[in-house]
Design a protein around this motif. Structure first.
Motif, PDB file in Angstrom:
ATOM      1  N   SER B 401      19.186 -79.407 -94.615  1.00  0.00           N
ATOM      2  CA  SER B 401      17.821 -79.519 -94.081  1.00  0.00           C
ATOM      3  C   SER B 401      16.955 -80.467 -94.906  1.00  0.00           C
ATOM      4  N   ILE B 402      17.352 -80.717 -96.165  1.00  0.00           N
ATOM      5  CA  ILE B 402      16.530 -81.616 -96.995  1.00  0.00           C
ATOM      6  C   ILE B 402      17.213 -82.971 -97.197  1.00  0.00           C
ATOM      7  N   PHE B 403      18.362 -83.143 -96.559  1.00  0.00           N
ATOM      8  CA  PHE B 403      19.116 -84.380 -96.778  1.00  0.00           C
ATOM      9  C   PHE B 403      18.278 -85.616 -96.460  1.00  0.00           C
ATOM     10  N   GLN B 404      17.642 -85.597 -95.285  1.00  0.00           N
ATOM     11  CA  GLN B 404      16.878 -86.789 -94.865  1.00  0.00           C
ATOM     12  C   GLN B 404      15.667 -87.063 -95.779  1.00  0.00           C
ATOM     13  N   PRO B 405      14.781 -86.054 -95.997  1.00  0.00           N
ATOM     14  CA  PRO B 405      13.654 -86.344 -96.888  1.00  0.00           C
ATOM     15  C   PRO B 405      14.083 -86.730 -98.302  1.00  0.00           C
ATOM     16  N   LEU B 406      15.160 -86.092 -98.766  1.00  0.00           N
ATOM     17  CA  LEU B 406      15.667 -86.407-100.104  1.00  0.00           C
ATOM     18  C   LEU B 406      16.106 -87.866-100.186  1.00  0.00           C
ATOM     19  N   LEU B 407      16.836 -88.281 -99.171  1.00  0.00           N
ATOM     20  CA  LEU B 407      17.353 -89.653 -99.125  1.00  0.00           C
ATOM     21  C   LEU B 407      16.193 -90.654 -99.061  1.00  0.00           C
ATOM     22  N   ILE B 408      15.206 -90.345 -98.233  1.00  0.00           N
ATOM     23  CA  ILE B 408      14.064 -91.272 -98.069  1.00  0.00           C
ATOM     24  C   ILE B 408      13.296 -91.379 -99.383  1.00  0.00           C
ATOM     25  N   LEU B 409      13.044 -90.247-100.026  1.00  0.00           N
ATOM     26  CA  LEU B 409      12.253 -90.268-101.274  1.00  0.00           C
ATOM     27  C   LEU B 409      13.002 -90.981-102.401  1.00  0.00           C
ATOM     28  N   LEU B 410      14.291 -90.720-102.516  1.00  0.00           N
ATOM     29  CA  LEU B 410      15.056 -91.370-103.590  1.00  0.00           C
ATOM     30  C   LEU B 410      15.203 -92.870-103.323  1.00  0.00           C
ATOM     31  N   SER B 411      15.401 -93.232-102.043  1.00  0.00           N
ATOM     32  CA  SER B 411      15.477 -94.659-101.690  1.00  0.00           C
ATOM     33  C   SER B 411      14.145 -95.327-101.982  1.00  0.00           C
ATOM     34  N   GLY B 412      13.062 -94.619-101.632  1.00  0.00           N
ATOM     35  CA  GLY B 412      11.718 -95.145-101.898  1.00  0.00           C
ATOM     36  C   GLY B 412      11.498 -95.355-103.386  1.00  0.00           C
ATOM     37  N   SER B 413      11.996 -94.424-104.193  1.00  0.00           N
ATOM     38  CA  SER B 413      11.852 -94.539-105.650  1.00  0.00           C
ATOM     39  C   SER B 413      12.552 -95.793-106.154  1.00  0.00           C
ATOM     40  N   MET B 414      13.758 -95.991-105.658  1.00  0.00           N
ATOM     41  CA  MET B 414      14.534 -97.154-106.128  1.00  0.00           C
ATOM     42  C   MET B 414      13.877 -98.460-105.681  1.00  0.00           C
ATOM     43  N   LEU B 415      13.336 -98.432-104.466  1.00  0.00           N
ATOM     44  CA  LEU B 415      12.679 -99.641-103.949  1.00  0.00           C
ATOM     45  C   LEU B 415      11.433 -99.973-104.771  1.00  0.00           C
ATOM     46  N   THR B 416      10.604 -98.969-105.044  1.00  0.00           N
ATOM     47  CA  THR B 416       9.373 -99.230-105.809  1.00  0.00           C
ATOM     48  C   THR B 416       9.709 -99.673-107.236  1.00  0.00           C
ATOM     49  N   MET B 417      10.768 -99.090-107.802  1.00  0.00           N
ATOM     50  CA  MET B 417      11.174 -99.487-109.159  1.00  0.00           C
ATOM     51  C   MET B 417      11.650-100.934-109.163  1.00  0.00           C
ATOM     52  N   PHE B 418      12.383-101.303-108.124  1.00  0.00           N
ATOM     53  CA  PHE B 418      12.884-102.676-108.014  1.00  0.00           C
ATOM     54  C   PHE B 418      11.706-103.654-107.875  1.00  0.00           C
ATOM     55  N   LEU B 419      10.732-103.273-107.036  1.00  0.00           N
ATOM     56  CA  LEU B 419       9.553-104.138-106.856  1.00  0.00           C
ATOM     57  C   LEU B 419       8.799-104.302-108.177  1.00  0.00           C
ATOM     58  N   ALA B 420       8.650-103.187-108.905  1.00  0.00           N
ATOM     59  CA  ALA B 420       7.948-103.243-110.198  1.00  0.00           C
ATOM     60  C   ALA B 420       8.691-104.168-111.159  1.00  0.00           C
ATOM     61  N   TRP B 421      10.002-104.077-111.152  1.00  0.00           N
ATOM     62  CA  TRP B 421      10.822-104.918-112.029  1.00  0.00           C
ATOM     63  C   TRP B 421      10.654-106.393-111.660  1.00  0.00           C
ATOM     64  N   MET B 422      10.644-106.666-110.349  1.00  0.00           N
ATOM     65  CA  MET B 422      10.470-108.054-109.876  1.00  0.00           C
ATOM     66  C   MET B 422       9.124-108.614-110.343  1.00  0.00           C
ATOM     67  N   ILE B 423       8.083-107.792-110.180  1.00  0.00           N
ATOM     68  CA  ILE B 423       6.730-108.243-110.561  1.00  0.00           C
ATOM     69  C   ILE B 423       6.678-108.516-112.063  1.00  0.00           C
ATOM     70  N   GLU B 424       7.272-107.630-112.833  1.00  0.00           N
ATOM     71  CA  GLU B 424       7.260-107.784-114.290  1.00  0.00           C
ATOM     72  C   GLU B 424       8.050-109.018-114.720  1.00  0.00           C
ATOM     73  N   GLN B 425       9.165-109.269-114.037  1.00  0.00           N
ATOM     74  CA  GLN B 425       9.967-110.453-114.348  1.00  0.00           C
ATOM     75  C   GLN B 425       9.158-111.724-114.089  1.00  0.00           C
ATOM     76  N   ARG B 426       8.430-111.699-112.965  1.00  0.00           N
ATOM     77  CA  ARG B 426       7.623-112.875-112.602  1.00  0.00           C
ATOM     78  C   ARG B 426       6.515-113.095-113.606  1.00  0.00           C
ATOM     79  N   ARG B 427       5.938-111.978-114.047  1.00  0.00           N
ATOM     80  CA  ARG B 427       4.810-112.072-114.972  1.00  0.00           C
ATOM     81  C   ARG B 427       5.246-112.658-116.323  1.00  0.00           C
ATOM     82  N   SER B 428       6.449-112.343-116.750  1.00  0.00           N
ATOM     83  CA  SER B 428       6.870-112.774-118.094  1.00  0.00           C
ATOM     84  C   SER B 428       7.384-114.209-118.125  1.00  0.00           C
ATOM     85  N   LYS B 429       7.330-114.915-116.983  1.00  0.00           N
ATOM     86  CA  LYS B 429       7.789-116.310-116.981  1.00  0.00           C
ATOM     87  C   LYS B 429       6.735-117.219-117.594  1.00  0.00           C
TER      88      LYS B 429
END
Lengths: 246, 429
Positions: B401-429
């Motif tokens: 019953s929690i498979f879908q929300p769990l998957l969405i939240l964890l995927s969302g976490s990874m996506l936001t972390m990736f975006l943050a990493w991209m922004i930080e990489q750009r900033r340090s250039k």
């Protein structure tokens, strides 16, 4: 020790390059003063030397190694003292030092001994458990330097380490730099206090508008340009116009 | 691992001295939970849980008024007031009381109601007897325009309240009338056929009833949605996402203060430092949620509210809380990375959490939102957070019953972390 050839860096949206075709070299075991007016490109040059800025053109090697392909191994051999107090104000002095030391993967017992010794040397052992935010300006500067010495760097790069500090702290810091150099380590430092640079440095490099203006032993340069002191030389070569940077 | 742990310990030292941050993380959600639960307790209650004070004006004095009165009192939901200051209520007195706002409801049984009901019952019984070929005829007169039971409401009452009362009174009225008709028909049948057997027609007519149930594990009586069951998890999730303020402040202070620069000058993967930071805030978020659960279980009953029921799947609940906390922490990292100053980041962080919570069903259940907001709510992580938690707490759901929300939240976490990493990489250039 350091070789820089045709270094060029222009930041996005900047009108002029911060560093423009800069070339210089230093030998190991010296104290080198990197001098220049505001906006001359000193901090940008230092940031490139320590690997913080990666997007530039030109050739840069530090301790005989090109920095672009050896950034990680060089970080272990460098000690950088940033212009800002690069410590956590909400942590005590010892918590800061333990944290940064542990990131270098230094064994706990070695790190503990190193911190104790440096705190003693910099006169902060009695204040080790106080929060950095409660430190005076001079104490913060000293703690900032200690944090850059935890990995026993062979090359110490300091960006205005004595800016805004009290006389006693300044005297202590300069004394330490001399003794650190005498122990066989190399030092590059920037400062606006030219009297300090004149007495401390084996060699100075004056840059302006991102370009090299002059390089050499301070006393020899003063004699060559027939000025009273390093400050006179500096003003003669860079002009009297105010350099306000935003 | 040593670097991750060192960063974790550093974050702990920082937060334990940050009383403002701790208050924001723990005190604010507790206050929100208590206040919002108390505020929403009334609207969340079913009307059958309420006790209504109703003025009862009996101008009839007959069978209908008496049966109505008995029926309403039997439900234990109505307190009927027939006298005020020892004076029997009249229509005008009831009107005056309602108008002055002293009472919300008056039930007026007009004169002649009982006689009219009996007459109509006789007419119906006679008609049935005639069609069945029986000769019996009960006394009656011709039917006339029906007399109406009058329900008078205070104008401030809500439509659903009025509807609930009308339905309750109408139910009793219908029952009284049908009882009288059935009584008449039964008597005629007995007298015509000389049948002495006793058959309770009314009872037979109610042989098919309605029973209310909800699916779930028999071990535990599932709680129905109430103010506690909605507000505790909802505001606990809101509190977890409000961590964005603390994380933004922490990140931007590090960057502007220079310690971020020092961290970048130290050899080794910067990812370890970020992992230590995220790991700390995930643990902090989990601790925050469990404190709120304890508040729901033990503080709410002290405030005369129902206790929070936590379901039968503690491990699934933990997984759900972990994913919510991961999503909240990485969202904070993203906002903190995106902006250069706290003046920019903190208002954006706070407002975005409030908006995401509003469309995500924290303030009111998502089912009552307009269709446009229901559509927008798919962008809110709080929607999935709340859905997952409710699946465990209310529907007694398991891992599936929690498979879908769990998957969405964890995927969302990874996506936001990736975006943050991209922004930080750009900033340090």
């Amino acid at each position: 020790m350091i070789q820089v050839k045709n270094l060029f860096k222009q930041f996005k949206n900047a009108e002029h390059p911060s560093v423009n075709d800069l070339s210089f070299s230093f030998e190991a075991g010296k104290i080198v003063g990197l001098l220049g007016p505001n906006g001359a490109g000193k901090t940008t040059t230092i940031s490139i030397l320590c690997g913080l800025i990666k997007d530039y053109s030109g050739e840069v090697s530090v301790l005989g190694l090109p920095i672009q392909s050896n950034a990680e191994s060089l970080k272990m051999k460098l000690g950088i003292v940033p212009q800002q107090i690069a410590l956590y104000p909400g942590l005590s002095c010892i918590e800061n030092l333990k944290y940064f030391g542990s990131l270098y993967n230094i064994p706990a017992s070695t790190l503990h001994e190193k911190i104790r010794s440096l705190l003693q040397q910099f006169g902060l052992h009695e204040h080790a458990n106080k929060l950095i935010k409660d430190f005076s300006g001079g104490m913060k500067r000293r703690a900032n330097i200690i944090a850059s010495l935890l990995n026993n760097p062979g090359l110490l790069i300091l960006d205005e380490p004595t800016a805004g500090v009290d006389v006693h702290s300044r005297n202590m810091i300069l004394g330490f730099l001399k003794s650190y150099n005498e122990a066989g380590n190399s030092i590059i430092y920037t400062s606006h206090i030219l009297e300090e640079a004149e007495s401390l440095c084996d060699e100075v490099l004056i840059i302006d508008n991102g370009k090299k203006v002059v390089q050499g032993h301070p006393a020899k340069l003063v004699a060559e340009y027939q000025t009273e002191n390093l400050e006179g030389l500096f003003l003669k070569l860079t002009g009297y116009k105010l350099r306000d940077t935003l | 691992m040593k670097r991750i742990l060192a960063t974790y310990i550093k974050e702990w030292h920082l937060i334990r001295r940050d009383l403002g941050g701790l208050a924001l993380l723990f005190l604010m959600p507790i206050l929100l939970i208590v206040i919002m639960t108390l505020v929403q307790d009334g609207p969340f209650k079913d009307y059958k849980d309420h006790m209504f004070e109703a003025l009862f004006v009996d101008e009839d004095g007959g069978r209908v008024a008496n049966s109505m009165k008995e029926g309403l009192l039997e439900t234990k939901q109505f307190k009927l007031i027939e006298t005020i200051n020892n004076e029997v209520l009249t229509l005008s007195k009831a009107q005056s009381q309602i108008r002055s706002g002293n009472y919300k409801l008056a039930i007026i049984i007009p004169k002649g109601v009982s006689a009219e009901v009996v007459n109509n019952a006789n007419l119906v019984a006679n008609e049935i007897a005639r069609k069945m070929g029986m000769g019996a005829s009960l006394p009656h007169r011709e039917g006339r325009d029906s007399i109406q039971i009058h329900l008078m409401f205070d104008p401030v009452t809500k439509p659903d309240f009025r509807m609930a009362i009308m339905n309750a009174v109408d139910k009793f009225n219908t029952k009284i009338q049908s009882d009288i008709v059935l009584d008449r028909v039964s008597n005629i049948a007995k007298s015509e056929t000389a049948d002495t057997s006793s058959v309770d027609i009314a009872k037979l007519l109610h042989s098919v009833g309605i029973i209310e149930s909800m699916p779930g594990n028999k071990k535990q009586l599932l709680s129905k949605m109430n103010s506690v069951q909605h507000n505790v998890p909802a505001w606990a999730i809101f509190g977890m996402f409000f961590m964005v303020i603390v994380i933004c402040d922490n990140l931007i202070s590090e960057r502007t203060g220079g310690s971020w620069t020092r961290l970048k000058l130290i050899p080794g993967s910067f990812a370890h430092i970020l992992m230590g930071k995220v790991f700390f805030y995930i643990v902090l978020g989990i601790a925050q949620f469990y404190v709120m659960i304890l508040i729901g279980m033990y503080l709410m009953p002290l405030l005369k509210l129902p206790a929070l029921v936590v379901g039968n799947n503690p491990f699934a609940l933990f997984a759900m809380i972990f994913s919510i906390s991961a999503c909240a922490s990485t969202f904070g990292i993203l906002v903190g990375t995106l902006f250069s100053t706290t003046h920019q980041a903190l208002p954006v962080g706070a407002i975005s959490v409030v908006i995401l919570s509003a469309v995500g069903g924290v303030w009111v259940p998502i089912d009552v939102l307009p269709d446009s907001l229901k559509t927008i709510s798919i962008i809110s992580p709080m929607r999935y957070a709340l859905a997952g938690v409710n699946n465990i707490l209310l529907r007694d759901g398991g891992w599936m019953s929690i498979f879908q929300p769990l998957l969405i939240l964890l995927s969302g976490s990874m996506l936001t972390m990736f975006l943050a990493w991209m922004i930080e990489q750009r900033r340090s250039k």
